[in-house]
Design a protein around this motif. Structure first.
Motif, PDB file in Angstrom:
ATOM      1  N   LYS A   1      32.156 -37.974 -49.834  1.00 16.06           N
ATOM      2  CA  LYS A   1      32.842 -37.290 -48.735  1.00 16.06           C
ATOM      3  C   LYS A   1      32.068 -36.031 -48.324  1.00 16.06           C
ATOM      4  O   LYS A   1      32.053 -35.669 -47.147  1.00 16.06           O
ATOM      5  N   VAL A   2      31.429 -35.386 -49.270  1.00 18.72           N
ATOM      6  CA  VAL A   2      30.612 -34.218 -48.955  1.00 18.72           C
ATOM      7  C   VAL A   2      29.446 -34.623 -48.063  1.00 18.72           C
ATOM      8  O   VAL A   2      29.161 -33.971 -47.055  1.00 18.72           O
ATOM      9  N   LEU A   3      28.783 -35.704 -48.424  1.00 18.23           N
ATOM     10  CA  LEU A   3      27.665 -36.184 -47.623  1.00 18.23           C
ATOM     11  C   LEU A   3      28.132 -36.609 -46.230  1.00 18.23           C
ATOM     12  O   LEU A   3      27.454 -36.354 -45.235  1.00 18.23           O
ATOM     13  N   ALA A   4      29.292 -37.229 -46.144  1.00 20.28           N
ATOM     14  CA  ALA A   4      29.848 -37.616 -44.841  1.00 20.28           C
ATOM     15  C   ALA A   4      30.036 -36.380 -43.962  1.00 20.28           C
ATOM     16  O   ALA A   4      29.713 -36.399 -42.768  1.00 20.28           O
ATOM     17  N   ALA A   5      30.542 -35.299 -44.543  1.00 21.35           N
ATOM     18  CA  ALA A   5      30.737 -34.061 -43.784  1.00 21.35           C
ATOM     19  C   ALA A   5      29.399 -33.455 -43.361  1.00 21.35           C
ATOM     20  O   ALA A   5      29.246 -32.983 -42.229  1.00 21.35           O
ATOM     21  N   LEU A   6      28.423 -33.477 -44.248  1.00 16.75           N
ATOM     22  CA  LEU A   6      27.104 -32.946 -43.918  1.00 16.75           C
ATOM     23  C   LEU A   6      26.446 -33.737 -42.787  1.00 16.75           C
ATOM     24  O   LEU A   6      25.834 -33.163 -41.885  1.00 16.75           O
ATOM     25  N   VAL A   7      26.567 -35.052 -42.829  1.00 18.39           N
ATOM     26  CA  VAL A   7      25.997 -35.892 -41.771  1.00 18.39           C
ATOM     27  C   VAL A   7      26.700 -35.614 -40.445  1.00 18.39           C
ATOM     28  O   VAL A   7      26.060 -35.551 -39.389  1.00 18.39           O
ATOM     29  N   ALA A   8      28.011 -35.413 -40.478  1.00 18.63           N
ATOM     30  CA  ALA A   8      28.760 -35.111 -39.249  1.00 18.63           C
ATOM     31  C   ALA A   8      28.231 -33.827 -38.597  1.00 18.63           C
ATOM     32  O   ALA A   8      28.048 -33.775 -37.379  1.00 18.63           O
ATOM     33  N   VAL A   9      27.958 -32.814 -39.394  1.00 22.54           N
ATOM     34  CA  VAL A   9      27.417 -31.560 -38.861  1.00 22.54           C
ATOM     35  C   VAL A   9      25.975 -31.758 -38.408  1.00 22.54           C
ATOM     36  O   VAL A   9      25.589 -31.347 -37.309  1.00 22.54           O
TER      37      VAL A   9
ATOM     38  N   SER B   1      24.463 -34.398 -37.463  1.00 18.68           N
ATOM     39  CA  SER B   1      24.323 -35.282 -36.309  1.00 18.68           C
ATOM     40  C   SER B   1      24.400 -34.519 -34.992  1.00 18.68           C
ATOM     41  O   SER B   1      23.796 -34.916 -33.998  1.00 18.68           O
ATOM     42  N   LEU B   2      25.114 -33.395 -34.986  1.00 16.75           N
ATOM     43  CA  LEU B   2      25.180 -32.569 -33.780  1.00 16.75           C
ATOM     44  C   LEU B   2      23.813 -31.982 -33.450  1.00 16.75           C
ATOM     45  O   LEU B   2      23.399 -31.952 -32.292  1.00 16.75           O
ATOM     46  N   PHE B   3      23.097 -31.528 -34.479  1.00 19.64           N
ATOM     47  CA  PHE B   3      21.757 -30.980 -34.280  1.00 19.64           C
ATOM     48  C   PHE B   3      20.755 -32.088 -33.971  1.00 19.64           C
ATOM     49  O   PHE B   3      19.863 -31.917 -33.145  1.00 19.64           O
TER      50      PHE B   3
ATOM     51  N   ILE C   1      18.077 -37.831 -31.578  1.00 13.99           N
ATOM     52  CA  ILE C   1      18.288 -38.739 -32.711  1.00 13.99           C
ATOM     53  C   ILE C   1      19.779 -39.011 -32.860  1.00 13.99           C
ATOM     54  O   ILE C   1      20.575 -38.077 -32.881  1.00 13.99           O
ATOM     55  N   GLU C   2      20.141 -40.275 -32.974  1.00 13.43           N
ATOM     56  CA  GLU C   2      21.518 -40.637 -33.286  1.00 13.43           C
ATOM     57  C   GLU C   2      21.630 -40.751 -34.801  1.00 13.43           C
ATOM     58  O   GLU C   2      20.781 -41.366 -35.439  1.00 13.43           O
ATOM     59  N   GLU C   3      22.675 -40.164 -35.361  1.00 12.39           N
ATOM     60  CA  GLU C   3      22.844 -40.177 -36.813  1.00 12.39           C
ATOM     61  C   GLU C   3      24.302 -40.481 -37.145  1.00 12.39           C
ATOM     62  O   GLU C   3      25.211 -39.905 -36.548  1.00 12.39           O
ATOM     63  N   MET C   4      24.507 -41.399 -38.078  1.00 13.59           N
ATOM     64  CA  MET C   4      25.852 -41.811 -38.465  1.00 13.59           C
ATOM     65  C   MET C   4      25.946 -41.942 -39.983  1.00 13.59           C
ATOM     66  O   MET C   4      24.958 -42.257 -40.641  1.00 13.59           O
TER      67      MET C   4
END
Length: 121
Positions: free
Chosen positions: A84-92, A94-96, A102-105
């Protein structure tokens, strides 16, 4: 350690990373990505991260430097992990990433087929 996933094809590189990733392995992976860039210019990467993953400081530093110098060649990045921590980091992140095109999911391991469909589209 890492393994290239057999579904990797064309400009799509799928990698599973588990255990400890050392600098030499990181360099092998980036060399493989650079080969794909040479043939396709823009590539997409799917990374499956195991639960017991650790990365040496040197490998992490090398990875960050490679990403910063090659982000113009990345189209999509899919991270598959149950953290869940990694999911949150990827969500942030992905905005950058979107700012530089770059699309990131993030996907859970149960969603790996969905992740493959997204990365291949």
């Amino acid at each position: 350690m890492y393994k290239i996933l057999p579904r990797s094809n064309g400009p799509v590189l799928g990698v599973e990373i588990s255990g400890k990733l050392e600098l030499s392995q990181e360099q092998e992976l980036t060399a493989r990505a650079e080969e794909l860039i040479a043939g396709h210019d823009k590539i997409s990467i799917l990374v499956v991260l195991g639960d017991q993953l650790s990365i040496s400081f040197e490998a992490a530093t090398s990875d960050i430097k490679w990403m910063l110098t090659h982000m113009g060649h990345l189209r999509k990045v899919a991270i598959v992990a149950d953290s869940k921590v990694l999911a949150a980091l990827v969500a942030v992140d992905s905005l950058f990433a979107k700012v530089v095109g770059i699309e990131e999911m993030h996907y859970s391991t149960e969603e790996i087929e969905t992740a493959w469909h997204w990365i291949e589209s």
